[in-house]
Design a protein around this motif. Sequence first.
Motif, short mmCIF file in Angstrom:
data_model
loop_
_atom_site.label_atom_id
_atom_site.label_comp_id
_atom_site.label_asym_id
_atom_site.label_seq_id
_atom_site.Cartn_x
_atom_site.Cartn_y
_atom_site.Cartn_z
N LEU A 170 29.22 36.69 38.59
CA LEU A 170 29.30 35.20 38.23
C LEU A 170 29.91 34.19 39.08
O LEU A 170 29.64 33.12 39.18
CB LEU A 170 29.72 35.24 36.87
CG LEU A 170 29.52 34.11 35.86
CD1 LEU A 170 27.82 33.58 35.74
CD2 LEU A 170 30.06 33.94 34.43
N HIS A 171 31.16 34.84 39.75
CA HIS A 171 32.01 34.20 40.60
C HIS A 171 31.14 33.84 41.66
O HIS A 171 30.17 34.41 42.21
CB HIS A 171 33.09 34.94 41.11
CG HIS A 171 33.92 33.89 41.61
ND1 HIS A 171 33.85 33.67 43.00
CD2 HIS A 171 35.47 33.64 41.17
CE1 HIS A 171 35.03 32.87 43.22
NE2 HIS A 171 35.97 32.84 42.49
N THR A 197 32.50 30.47 29.81
CA THR A 197 33.47 31.52 29.09
C THR A 197 34.81 31.48 30.01
O THR A 197 34.84 31.36 31.14
CB THR A 197 32.93 32.86 29.28
OG1 THR A 197 33.66 33.88 28.71
CG2 THR A 197 32.38 33.13 30.74
N VAL A 218 35.06 37.18 32.30
CA VAL A 218 33.95 37.92 32.41
C VAL A 218 34.32 39.15 33.23
O VAL A 218 35.04 38.94 34.25
CB VAL A 218 32.68 37.15 32.80
CG1 VAL A 218 32.76 36.62 34.37
CG2 VAL A 218 31.34 37.89 32.85
N TRP A 219 33.77 40.22 33.14
CA TRP A 219 34.09 41.45 33.62
C TRP A 219 33.36 41.72 34.84
O TRP A 219 32.48 42.42 35.23
CB TRP A 219 34.03 42.67 32.75
CG TRP A 219 35.09 42.93 31.58
CD1 TRP A 219 34.88 42.20 30.55
CD2 TRP A 219 36.69 43.05 31.84
NE1 TRP A 219 35.96 42.30 29.66
CE2 TRP A 219 37.18 43.01 30.65
CE3 TRP A 219 37.08 43.34 33.02
CZ2 TRP A 219 38.41 43.12 30.31
CZ3 TRP A 219 38.62 43.54 32.60
CH2 TRP A 219 39.12 43.37 31.61
N ASP A 220 33.32 40.43 35.77
CA ASP A 220 32.62 40.62 37.03
C ASP A 220 33.51 41.38 38.05
O ASP A 220 34.65 41.28 38.02
CB ASP A 220 31.72 39.36 37.37
CG ASP A 220 32.54 38.43 38.46
OD1 ASP A 220 33.78 38.68 38.42
OD2 ASP A 220 32.06 37.63 38.91
#
Lengths: 252, 166
Positions: free
Chosen positions: A187-188, A125, A128-130
């Motif tokens: 996700l990072h 993606t 992503v709102w991480d």
Amino acid sequence: MAERRWQWFHRLASPPGFYRVSGRWLPWLAGTSLALLAVGVVWGLLYAPPDARQGNSYRIIFLHVPASFLALAGYYVMAAAGAIHLIWRVKLADVVMSAAAPLGAALTFLALFSGSLWGKPTWGTYWVWDARITSMLVLLFLYLGVVTLRQAYASRETAGRACAVLALVGTVNIPIIYKSVDWWYSLHQPATIRLTAAPSMHPDMFQPLVVMILAFYLFYAWVLVLNVRAEILVRERRAGWVRDLAGEGESE
Amino acid sequence: MHPQRRRRLALVLFIVALSSLGVGLAVYALRQNLNLFYTPRQVVAGEASTLARIRVGGMVVRGSLEREPDSLAVRFRLTDGDRELWVRYEGILPDLFGEGEAAVAAGHLRPGPLLEADQVLAKHDENYTPPEVVEGMKAGHAARAAREAAGQEATSQPNAAEDSAP
């Protein structure tokens, strides 16, 4: 004695003094940063080995990590300049703050953009709102806030103070960005380069990355000095020494 | 220091301390919402909403990936080392997705529990290694395993001592 010790400082902190002295730094900063950039890019993109899992797409790290480093470090430069301006009313500090804001915004955008391009082939993606990515976006808005807040005031003095307060309030975001990947599930991935431990990266990849980080630090210093000099000329355009400078340029 | 400057320094420190405190409290209050995903254990314990779209993250269990023959639909299990959760997904998986690797799946919970995912993301770690090193490590592990197997067959004392030596 004390007077003399501080004399060089006062000379450097005055806009014409800084303009004169910094002119001598420019060729060195430009030369070293461009040379290191060339070495780092060629080494990282052509000679460093590919990653076992990510293949060649990991090479964007040679741009992404240095840009992120400087986006964070540049914020401290801006906030520290803001604090110095608030406390000691040093004119040059206000110039540095206004020069650091668009530069930091550009680096933050570069970090977000390169990360987004890297995210597609690895995570699947672009966005992503991480916690890491969102706090980095907040940093971009803080930089842009400082840029626009300055233009919102008619008086330079009020604008400088308001920007300094905004920059200082925003410093709390820097440790949050840094620790976000450790404090929350994201996700990072966590940091590859740490102060307390060896890098979790093969030396053949780590060495060009270090070169690129150094190159970005020098490049940042170079562009910051250029920005500061340009801003000094704009602010002091009615002063005698700038007129003399412009006159010299014409006669040559 | 000049008293006026001292006062301004105090003001600067006050601004930084107060904003840090405020943001710190807000972040502390939001600490659950700042996580990108739930772990399978949290889902099994009923902490995740069964109505809203949620994300679940974990390791893809080795040998759990099943593909349906005539479609892009896949099923796999995510684990956090304690509990496991089935995930169903129809679509293209990212290149780095694989068994034994970390992944984050987003979708709605169905009874079972099973996550009906509409998005699957691969999560990679902070380690970077050239392929030759990984190949070398694999060959090394294989050689060591073969040697240990041979050592067990022979059950001779000197061979075992050689294996345990650093």
